[in-house]
Design a protein around this motif. Sequence first.
Motif, PDB file in Angstrom:
ATOM      1  N   ILE A 526       0.833  -1.200   0.000  1.00 49.51           N
ATOM      2  CA  ILE A 526       0.000   0.000   0.000  1.00 49.51           C
ATOM      3  C   ILE A 526       0.866   1.248   0.000  1.00 49.51           C
ATOM      4  O   ILE A 526       0.563   2.237  -0.679  1.00 49.51           O
ATOM      5  N   GLU A 527       1.979   1.223   0.744  1.00 48.74           N
ATOM      6  CA  GLU A 527       2.894   2.359   0.713  1.00 48.74           C
ATOM      7  C   GLU A 527       3.491   2.551  -0.673  1.00 48.74           C
ATOM      8  O   GLU A 527       3.706   3.678  -1.127  1.00 48.74           O
ATOM      9  N   SER A 528       3.761   1.448  -1.365  1.00 42.07           N
ATOM     10  CA  SER A 528       4.262   1.553  -2.740  1.00 42.07           C
ATOM     11  C   SER A 528       3.221   2.193  -3.650  1.00 42.07           C
ATOM     12  O   SER A 528       3.543   3.049  -4.483  1.00 42.07           O
ATOM     13  N   LEU A 529       1.959   1.788  -3.492  1.00 47.73           N
ATOM     14  CA  LEU A 529       0.890   2.401  -4.285  1.00 47.73           C
ATOM     15  C   LEU A 529       0.766   3.890  -3.982  1.00 47.73           C
ATOM     16  O   LEU A 529       0.593   4.719  -4.883  1.00 47.73           O
ATOM     17  N   LYS A 530       0.866   4.242  -2.714  1.00 46.13           N
ATOM     18  CA  LYS A 530       0.749   5.644  -2.336  1.00 46.13           C
ATOM     19  C   LYS A 530       1.921   6.461  -2.863  1.00 46.13           C
ATOM     20  O   LYS A 530       1.763   7.640  -3.215  1.00 46.13           O
ATOM     21  N   SER A 531       3.112   5.857  -2.924  1.00 48.25           N
ATOM     22  CA  SER A 531       4.267   6.565  -3.468  1.00 48.25           C
ATOM     23  C   SER A 531       4.048   6.907  -4.933  1.00 48.25           C
ATOM     24  O   SER A 531       4.368   8.011  -5.388  1.00 48.25           O
ATOM     25  N   THR A 532       3.498   5.961  -5.701  1.00 54.75           N
ATOM     26  CA  THR A 532       3.210   6.232  -7.107  1.00 54.75           C
ATOM     27  C   THR A 532       2.084   7.247  -7.237  1.00 54.75           C
ATOM     28  O   THR A 532       2.130   8.138  -8.089  1.00 54.75           O
ATOM     29  N   ARG A 533       1.074   7.123  -6.391  1.00 53.25           N
ATOM     30  CA  ARG A 533       0.006   8.124  -6.394  1.00 53.25           C
ATOM     31  C   ARG A 533       0.560   9.511  -6.090  1.00 53.25           C
ATOM     32  O   ARG A 533       0.178  10.508  -6.716  1.00 53.25           O
ATOM     33  N   ASP A 534       1.485   9.594  -5.114  1.00 50.10           N
ATOM     34  CA  ASP A 534       2.093  10.880  -4.766  1.00 50.10           C
ATOM     35  C   ASP A 534       2.841  11.485  -5.943  1.00 50.10           C
ATOM     36  O   ASP A 534       2.912  12.705  -6.081  1.00 50.10           O
ATOM     37  N   LEU A 535       3.422  10.630  -6.783  1.00 52.25           N
ATOM     38  CA  LEU A 535       4.132  11.129  -7.955  1.00 52.25           C
ATOM     39  C   LEU A 535       3.171  11.873  -8.878  1.00 52.25           C
ATOM     40  O   LEU A 535       3.478  12.966  -9.376  1.00 52.25           O
ATOM     41  N   TYR A 536       2.007  11.290  -9.118  1.00 48.53           N
ATOM     42  CA  TYR A 536       1.022  11.957  -9.977  1.00 48.53           C
ATOM     43  C   TYR A 536       0.435  13.192  -9.294  1.00 48.53           C
ATOM     44  O   TYR A 536       0.168  14.204  -9.946  1.00 48.53           O
ATOM     45  N   LEU A 537       0.233  13.115  -7.989  1.00 45.94           N
ATOM     46  CA  LEU A 537      -0.231  14.290  -7.266  1.00 45.94           C
ATOM     47  C   LEU A 537       0.778  15.431  -7.361  1.00 45.94           C
ATOM     48  O   LEU A 537       0.408  16.604  -7.478  1.00 45.94           O
ATOM     49  N   SER A 538       2.056  15.091  -7.328  1.00 46.04           N
ATOM     50  CA  SER A 538       3.102  16.113  -7.431  1.00 46.04           C
ATOM     51  C   SER A 538       3.054  16.806  -8.785  1.00 46.04           C
ATOM     52  O   SER A 538       3.254  18.020  -8.873  1.00 46.04           O
ATOM     53  N   PHE A 539       2.775  16.034  -9.840  1.00 45.17           N
ATOM     54  CA  PHE A 539       2.697  16.663 -11.159  1.00 45.17           C
ATOM     55  C   PHE A 539       1.432  17.523 -11.268  1.00 45.17           C
ATOM     56  O   PHE A 539       1.446  18.580 -11.911  1.00 45.17           O
ATOM     57  N   ARG A 540       0.364  17.090 -10.638  1.00 49.09           N
ATOM     58  CA  ARG A 540      -0.836  17.925 -10.636  1.00 49.09           C
ATOM     59  C   ARG A 540      -0.550  19.263  -9.962  1.00 49.09           C
ATOM     60  O   ARG A 540      -0.933  20.328 -10.455  1.00 49.09           O
ATOM     61  N   ASP A 541       0.143  19.221  -8.810  1.00 45.71           N
ATOM     62  CA  ASP A 541       0.488  20.457  -8.119  1.00 45.71           C
ATOM     63  C   ASP A 541       1.489  21.284  -8.919  1.00 45.71           C
ATOM     64  O   ASP A 541       1.475  22.514  -8.855  1.00 45.71           O
ATOM     65  N   LEU A 542       2.368  20.622  -9.670  1.00 44.27           N
ATOM     66  CA  LEU A 542       3.309  21.345 -10.521  1.00 44.27           C
ATOM     67  C   LEU A 542       2.564  22.134 -11.591  1.00 44.27           C
ATOM     68  O   LEU A 542       2.917  23.284 -11.895  1.00 44.27           O
TER      69      LEU A 542
END
Length: 662
Positions: A526-542
Amino acid sequence: MFNAPRRMGGAPISSSAFLSSPGLSSSGYNDPLASSTPVPGHAGFGDVDPWSAVPSPARSGTPRGSVEEIREGITANTSSGREGLNGLINDPPAVYVSLFDQLEPNALGSVSLASVHRLLSTSKLPATTVEKIINLTSRDKSSLTRQEFFCALALVAYAQSSPAEDDDISIEKLSASLPHLPLPDLKPSSSSSLPSPTNHINNDNMLSAPSNGFESSDINHPITPSASTAFNAWDTAPRENGFQIPASDTLPGPGQGHISSGYSGNGSAFRSDGIVDESQLGYWKKLETVDVTLIPEKEGWFLQKYRVESDKRSSGAVSRRYSDFVWLLDCLIKRYPFRLLPALPPKRIGADATFLESRRKALRRFINFVVNHPVLKDDGALNVFLTEPSFESWRKRTKVSTEEESSSKKLNPAQEMAIPSDLDEKLGILRGNLPVILGSYQKLVVLAERGLARLQVHSGDSSRIAMSLQSIGETINKSCFRCLPENNQGCSLCQGVSNGLGEIGESWTRAAEEDEKRVTVITKHIESLKSTRDLYLSFRDLYIRHDKLSKDNVEALRKKVDSRTKKIDSLKNAAKPGWESEVDKLVAATDQDNSSISNSLSRRVFIRACMWHELSVVHHSRQAAQTTLGWREFTQDQIHGIKQLESVWEGLKERLEGMPID
């Protein structure tokens, strides 16, 4: 998912808490899958983040033995007895603490029901007594808190010191016997605790090298200042003591890498010819891992600190507050507004142990994302954050530069030519698909957490099945007319069935332990899934920062320049007295505006270079590596777990061949 009120893990537990048995309560748990699409323009985690969008179900009670009798007898329990039980639970004997630590409590300070059952089974108490003790103390279906475990040990000690014919175990009798309560007689073994499964990522880390079971501890590439000879197109601003000093207008030549923000590395993105540097390939083989653990002792009444330690920086562990993480992110956003930056988890006053553990994991994902970014990892503020022991005093005496990187870093012609002409179109492709990707990843996270909760409940239920089977096996001999003591002979049929039920119960216990191991595996997945999700969230914020911060006033300045040029020509043609000084002022203002226009145009190009770098190098490689390595590891652990569970039931099948039928 952390909004449901829960009891603090470290709060004192009174005896009355064990006398009450809350029933199954309904919660306002809404299906997060119905509203997992992010809100456009919302920075941070947003509505796709389970921190704020998904309330968690309230805990349900666990059926207990003689609950009504215990509740009726609550008034008979004296106040001094309650205080004595509280004193034992809050200040237990050393052997209690030692037994608790041997069961390897999780980050929430709880031990699994399977491991507790395994330990209490060594008490030589009847299985019915062990089952009753666990039912009296376990408020959760799958685990026991520290205080509940201590109460269970006290009940074991009371049962062991009571006459054999006295099988009426209760909290009231325990409270009355506390002044003379002996220590429990237990024999913990290696099977009492649940070893962590092999071949998994290290301590919630999002990625690790896949060799030798994906263990990141095998990687050792220490980073030292000035150690890099690789050319980094983004690290062109020389620094001194971690802070910016005047930079030259040109890039260094190959092999002359600068120390960016006081800390050098080898994360070059492009060679001087503008081609993607192959050193970025296989970046996951040389990841830096930063561990973030919760420090139990609070600062003051409520301030929580975290122990932060990197495996590649020799300063050792440092303690940091949540506000220190906020300071770091604020510095990075101001310095690198057009880089991928992860969001921080929220802050909450009076947070419970579940929230604190979830926030700890999110902080760990945040800092590991930053230290493994090819540009951010060399920032001086980040290095100080990870290495400075007296961080608060350092912040008070040091003024940190938050100048945007575009003001000091320059691109050469090759790097400018490497920017694709259709960059906006490429960025638009990802931007248009982000809502769908984020919604899908959030569904994966929610479904995985649901499956994890079911697995935890299944593990607890397996332990309870084992206890019930063992209790039945003990009772069979007592209820058979041929096995009564006055007959002076046993019944081979009942004895065989009793032994068989014991074997079945032991197999269910082992199955519960295997489930606990799978809980560890799925938690890390689940932490691995959240890490990948965070990557996409970071691009959204970018994208959001780019829309807000990339704007400039070039067009307005050009209009001013054109207006001044016409005015200068008019003054020259009129040739009135004193026109020379007025023209000089207008020329000086025009030169200043032209310089601002030139800087703004250079900043535009630099911003485009940053966006292309984050898209083509950082995001593109990480989304592939994180997804592939995460699912490879999960699959490997699933295969291992299924084989172990298969061996449990295969062994039981062979043993049951000798169980009598008639």
